[in-house]
Design an enzyme around this catalytic site. Sequence first.
Site, PDB file in Angstrom:
ATOM      1  N   PHE B 128       2.120  -6.987  -1.190  1.00  0.00           N
ATOM      2  CA  PHE B 128       0.980  -6.055  -1.513  1.00  0.00           C
ATOM      3  C   PHE B 128       1.078  -5.550  -2.858  1.00  0.00           C
ATOM      4  O   PHE B 128       2.374  -5.347  -3.577  1.00  0.00           O
ATOM      5  CB  PHE B 128       0.913  -4.874  -0.563  1.00  0.00           C
ATOM      6  CG  PHE B 128       0.061  -3.918  -0.866  1.00  0.00           C
ATOM      7  CD1 PHE B 128      -1.332  -4.284  -0.206  1.00  0.00           C
ATOM      8  CD2 PHE B 128       0.078  -2.537  -1.306  1.00  0.00           C
ATOM      9  CE1 PHE B 128      -2.525  -3.247  -0.278  1.00  0.00           C
ATOM     10  CE2 PHE B 128      -1.004  -1.980  -1.524  1.00  0.00           C
ATOM     11  CZ  PHE B 128      -2.319  -2.398  -0.910  1.00  0.00           C
ATOM     12  N   ASP B 199       9.241  -3.267   2.889  1.00  0.00           N
ATOM     13  CA  ASP B 199       8.033  -2.467   3.162  1.00  0.00           C
ATOM     14  C   ASP B 199       7.395  -2.508   4.624  1.00  0.00           C
ATOM     15  O   ASP B 199       6.915  -3.937   4.714  1.00  0.00           O
ATOM     16  CB  ASP B 199       6.965  -2.822   1.973  1.00  0.00           C
ATOM     17  CG  ASP B 199       5.741  -1.852   2.015  1.00  0.00           C
ATOM     18  OD1 ASP B 199       5.435  -1.182   2.905  1.00  0.00           O
ATOM     19  OD2 ASP B 199       4.974  -1.633   0.917  1.00  0.00           O
ATOM     20  N   TYR B 224      -0.341   6.316   7.359  1.00  0.00           N
ATOM     21  CA  TYR B 224      -1.673   6.422   7.659  1.00  0.00           C
ATOM     22  C   TYR B 224      -2.498   5.283   8.186  1.00  0.00           C
ATOM     23  O   TYR B 224      -3.594   5.238   8.482  1.00  0.00           O
ATOM     24  CB  TYR B 224      -2.858   6.908   6.324  1.00  0.00           C
ATOM     25  CG  TYR B 224      -2.514   5.924   4.965  1.00  0.00           C
ATOM     26  CD1 TYR B 224      -3.205   4.752   4.981  1.00  0.00           C
ATOM     27  CD2 TYR B 224      -1.631   6.432   3.849  1.00  0.00           C
ATOM     28  CE1 TYR B 224      -3.118   3.967   3.844  1.00  0.00           C
ATOM     29  CE2 TYR B 224      -1.736   5.533   2.819  1.00  0.00           C
ATOM     30  CZ  TYR B 224      -2.270   4.399   3.055  1.00  0.00           C
ATOM     31  OH  TYR B 224      -2.295   3.557   1.761  1.00  0.00           O
ATOM     32  N   LYS B 225      -1.478   4.380   8.824  1.00  0.00           N
ATOM     33  CA  LYS B 225      -2.275   3.049   9.459  1.00  0.00           C
ATOM     34  C   LYS B 225      -1.656   3.323  10.788  1.00  0.00           C
ATOM     35  O   LYS B 225      -2.514   4.205  11.295  1.00  0.00           O
ATOM     36  CB  LYS B 225      -1.672   1.899   8.841  1.00  0.00           C
ATOM     37  CG  LYS B 225      -1.992   1.615   7.238  1.00  0.00           C
ATOM     38  CD  LYS B 225      -1.287   0.455   6.470  1.00  0.00           C
ATOM     39  CE  LYS B 225      -1.500   0.069   5.218  1.00  0.00           C
ATOM     40  NZ  LYS B 225      -2.928  -0.079   4.826  1.00  0.00           N
ATOM     41  N   ARG B 373     -11.243  -8.814   7.576  1.00  0.00           N
ATOM     42  CA  ARG B 373      -9.829  -8.565   8.188  1.00  0.00           C
ATOM     43  C   ARG B 373     -10.133  -7.544   9.478  1.00  0.00           C
ATOM     44  O   ARG B 373     -10.937  -6.884   9.291  1.00  0.00           O
ATOM     45  CB  ARG B 373      -9.109  -7.654   7.275  1.00  0.00           C
ATOM     46  CG  ARG B 373      -7.578  -7.442   7.566  1.00  0.00           C
ATOM     47  CD  ARG B 373      -6.759  -6.989   6.269  1.00  0.00           C
ATOM     48  NE  ARG B 373      -7.142  -5.598   6.058  1.00  0.00           N
ATOM     49  CZ  ARG B 373      -6.298  -4.742   5.366  1.00  0.00           C
ATOM     50  NH1 ARG B 373      -5.154  -5.163   5.192  1.00  0.00           N
ATOM     51  NH2 ARG B 373      -6.776  -3.505   5.077  1.00  0.00           N
TER      52      ARG B 373
END
Lengths: 414, 414
Positions: B128, B199, B224-225, B373
């Site tokens: 990422f 991560d 927040y996911k 996605r």
Amino acid sequence: VSKVPTRADAVQLDRLDRLAAYRARFSLPADVCYLDGNSLGALPRGTSARLHQVIEQQWGHDLIRSWNAHGWIDLPQRIGAALAPLVGASADEIIVCDSVSVNLFKLLSAALRRNDPRKVILTEASNFPTDVYVAQGLVRTGVSAAELRVVPRTELECNLDEHVAVLLLTHVDYQSAAAHDIRRLTDQAHRAGALVLWDLSHSVGAMPLSLADDQVDFAVGCGYKYLCGGPGAPAFAFVAQRHLPQLESALVGWMGHQQPFAFAIDYRPADGIDRLLCGTPPILSMMALEVGVQLIAEIGITAIREKSQALTEFFRQCVEPWLAESGLRWGSPLNPTQRGSHLSLHHPAAHAIVQALIAQRVIGDFRAPDLVRLGFAAPYVSFVDVWEAADRLREMMRTGSYDQPQYHVRAKVT
Amino acid sequence: VSKVPTRADAVQLDRLDRLAAYRARFSLPADVCYLDGNSLGALPRGTSARLHQVIEQQWGHDLIRSWNAHGWIDLPQRIGAALAPLVGASADEIIVCDSVSVNLFKLLSAALRRNDPRKVILTEASNFPTDVYVAQGLVRTGVSAAELRVVPRTELECNLDEHVAVLLLTHVDYQSAAAHDIRRLTDQAHRAGALVLWDLSHSVGAMPLSLADDQVDFAVGCGYKYLCGGPGAPAFAFVAQRHLPQLESALVGWMGHQQPFAFAIDYRPADGIDRLLCGTPPILSMMALEVGVQLIAEIGITAIREKSQALTEFFRQCVEPWLAESGLRWGSPLNPTQRGSHLSLHHPAAHAIVQALIAQRVIGDFRAPDLVRLGFAAPYVSFVDVWEAADRLREMMRTGSYDQPQYHVRAKVT
């Protein structure tokens, strides 16, 4: 010289106060004198409804689309723009994100790089500890081979030599409320070839600032004190336009990229102040901060400063006649133009005195080793609050009623 | 091989789903198939009431006393303790604060120091972007004289040489959902004398992790996911107990001090994981995160993983018969044990397809350059959601209805 004010005097001052109506815009317990807005600003009445809408409508219903539809992605710049007039800066020189400590780190590392090959960070020993800790962490781990020089307040100017890269100072001292002369010290630093980084945590929202006119290079400030942004509200960072194109922080992240959603592998900083963004900002806390900033801007920073000086002077008049005999000792500058919006009093039993005041519904705070600290946030503190606080303090000092075991118990945060 | 599932099959699967009742614990629009929980987790029903209480009662009424009275000061540790079982760690190895990017910076700088004199950060090109940006910022500004080596995913192992200080990887790839084998790569890194920093942003809350058993050194992850902590929720940092006593980050602040309220001038790190704290945490966003973490922990991470694999496999069955002729191409590992909780499909018109799906109330997201996605967050996604999404996608691909001008318009965040 002046006669001791009565409660009737306070009532009259409240009647004449042009900001009195704004108290109703804050949600405060009716029977409390809240004199700790310098530590945690009071709750604006609009915050709860705003957060409810952000949570239920924006997050719950509109979901991921809210990044665009409700401008979440622009919040750091939007709140920055609302803050700009409060500090005398342009909208494109301020961004809201992260904490004061994290923003200090970004700007210190950037200032060192900008003033290479100079290596020294100069600060004062009475600075707020986190400012010094950030510099210590940066120095210890070898960022830009920096050095830290911590000197007494009185020796700052004679230490501005040819090695100093950046002068790191807090505008209003968290203990004494003494305010540095930003313009004069910035000018002196520049003459010595140093850059300046001002921490405005104890002044933003309490007094007008003129960062552009004063030629300030960098600044940071706190959202949860006089800006009423809520506990731990995000902080802000200011960078003068002239430094932005070359600004390079050691701490970067995807939100500061020129095109965050291109997901390119090489970091390319955004053109302007956006490059100081790092990770994804905490939207709920940001939204609460926006409500506070808008309210403070609406009230008007010049009027706030004027009333805050009147409040602190009124407190002085109330306590002056009996202060010496009480054992309390003045810990702030006597000239209101030379201090921020809080006052400090020294006393060996300061901790117990603060606890006893809280028990009597006068909320200030204790600062080690011996300070009673009282904040006078003009948007919601009344002259009657001030009179009541002084009156209860007087009675407490007269009777020694603060000297009881329960008032000596230390909580985790004091 | 397998027959194409019907809507009735989906209804039957929902009937058998032991987690089906948890959907009612989230506030989701009735007519939306929300397949973007990998980007922004849905809103737990309890969050709004909790935040209302925190704002009105704790902030508004109890004011500054809430740092003690309502445990604001312990929130980073308290949420960390709630998270610990989800990642297979001890409560005292996790802390919640700042963003993923900021925590990456802290731990990267600490890992380099811990593995001195090695200098190389090894990562993969498909990581990422923010993970790579953080490393680039750290390297460019001379923290610990580090070097960054970015290699293709297939060349990670042959690059684990005697210069590598830390292997920096994301567990589940944000594009393909391919999951690294944490245990194997950690072991290989250790054999080569390197430390690992994982991560976990795209895996925490979606699948069980075993950081302690896998001997992981350091990790970060996103709130927040899959943890449903709200937009931009604070992140977490994990440090194995064995590294804590010597851990030294370049980025420190007052909340990580052994005695923050002693206001000492010298930084002395707290004994344990607390030393990773820096500035004051954003309490409102922290409280929302706590609600999400508690709910995910209550549902149970093993059950979540089991259902998430069933959901993604069900989607595969639904689209497999017509995928090839639609022009969509599979972008995720076919073996469900080798992927996270989202699926990616390649298509040259991916952006328009995602916009057209959103117009039909199927919310996924686009990732440049060509990915559709779709995330399958087991706590609130139903098998009927999955069937509907596949059905609308099939119809859209059959008719080409996504190829309209309005679906090609790019918003700021896409």
